[in-house]
Design a protein around this motif. Structure first.
Motif, PDB file in Angstrom:
ATOM      1  N   LEU A 122       0.830  -1.212   0.000  1.00  0.00           N
ATOM      2  CA  LEU A 122       0.000   0.000   0.000  1.00  0.00           C
ATOM      3  C   LEU A 122       0.861   1.256   0.000  1.00  0.00           C
ATOM      4  O   LEU A 122       0.578   2.222  -0.718  1.00  0.00           O
ATOM      5  N   HIS A 123       1.906   1.231   0.795  1.00  0.00           N
ATOM      6  CA  HIS A 123       2.800   2.393   0.872  1.00  0.00           C
ATOM      7  C   HIS A 123       3.462   2.666  -0.473  1.00  0.00           C
ATOM      8  O   HIS A 123       3.499   3.810  -0.945  1.00  0.00           O
ATOM      9  N   GLU A 124       3.977   1.610  -1.089  1.00  0.00           N
ATOM     10  CA  GLU A 124       4.661   1.786  -2.377  1.00  0.00           C
ATOM     11  C   GLU A 124       3.674   2.184  -3.473  1.00  0.00           C
ATOM     12  O   GLU A 124       3.995   3.003  -4.346  1.00  0.00           O
ATOM     13  N   ALA A 125       2.467   1.615  -3.442  1.00  0.00           N
ATOM     14  CA  ALA A 125       1.451   1.981  -4.431  1.00  0.00           C
ATOM     15  C   ALA A 125       1.048   3.444  -4.276  1.00  0.00           C
ATOM     16  O   ALA A 125       0.844   4.159  -5.265  1.00  0.00           O
ATOM     17  N   ALA A 126       0.926   3.909  -3.028  1.00  0.00           N
ATOM     18  CA  ALA A 126       0.583   5.306  -2.774  1.00  0.00           C
ATOM     19  C   ALA A 126       1.690   6.240  -3.285  1.00  0.00           C
ATOM     20  O   ALA A 126       1.406   7.292  -3.861  1.00  0.00           O
TER      21      ALA A 126
END
Length: 253
Positions: free
Chosen positions: A74-78
């Motif tokens: 989620l962090h990397e996608a954000a």
């Protein structure tokens, strides 16, 4: 200009260069960038949504390691979505396709909304996010989404480069303009970096391990969005102690 031995002028040389092909290549590049970023943003938004759904609906069934992996994803996608949004905004600005649509906005309500959005992230980093005292009746005529984007980029930048202390939002009603500011107690800037920080693809990172994420588009977009409003942007910073990023928007009659 050509001069003779006795310094007398004997002629002028004019150089004409056809830049048609360069202009066409630039337009092709910008068009390609807009198309790619737009096409990437839609599936990425879906990926983030499904990851959030998995994280929320099966919380009890997930192991600690699996939850950790989902959070990393989620962090990397954000981060990737933020980059795509920056590239899309930049391409639209370069193409002259971005327009300002003025509306009246209450500054206190705007600050309250931003604090609510960023408070969880600030708390996770043990930072205080503060909205300074502002006249409750203060309103500004601006493009609401773009003004919010300016402040979001500045707050995100402050959070990125602040390890201890606080981020503070302020707004002052000056004689002919409204002046906003975002202050942090982060790493600060050296004197020769206060101008280049607003250039595209410039991000100050003093570590040898590339500690801070991003490619340096956020502040460039801030500058261009402010200037589209007829305003100006600048920074006052002390290296090692923090920075205050200011921007002004003109008052309208």
């Amino acid at each position: 200009m050509i001069a003779s031995k006795d310094e007398g002028r004997i002629g002028i040389i004019t150089i004409i260069r056809d830049v048609t092909q360069e202009k066409e290549l630039g337009e092709l590049r910008d068009g390609f960038l807009r198309t790619v970023t737009h096409e990437l943003r839609t599936p990425l938004t879906s990926i983030i949504g499904f990851l959030e759904l998995i994280k929320g609906s099966t919380q009890q069934a997930l192991s600690d390691q699996t939850r950790k992996w989902i959070q990393i994803a989620l962090h990397e996608a954000a981060n990737l979505k933020e980059l795509i949004d920056d590239l899309l905004d930049l391409s639209q600005i370069r193409a002259g396709r971005m327009r300002i649509q003025h509306e009246y906005l209450n500054v206190v309500e705007l600050f309250s909304s931003l604090v609510q959005t960023f408070q969880p992230l600030a708390q996770r980093r043990q930072l205080d996010l503060i909205a300074g005292a502002v006249d409750p009746s203060l309103e500004i005529s601006a493009d609401g989404s773009k003004l919010r984007r300016i402040l979001v980029n500045l707050i995100s930048n402050a959070l990125k480069f602040t390890q201890v202390g606080y981020i503070r939002l302020d707004c002052v009603d000056d004689a002919h303009e409204i002046i906003f500011s975002v202050t942090d107690t982060g790493i600060g800037l050296r004197e020769d970096e206060t101008e280049v920080i607003f250039e595209k693809f410039r991000q100050i990172d003093y570590s040898s391990t590339r500690k801070y994420e991003g490619i340096g588009l956020g502040l460039s977009i801030v500058k261009q969005l402010v200037e589209m409003h007829g305003g100006r942007v600048w920074v006052v910073s002390v290296f090692g102690k923090g920075s205050t990023f200011y921007f002004s928007l003109p008052k309208t009659s």
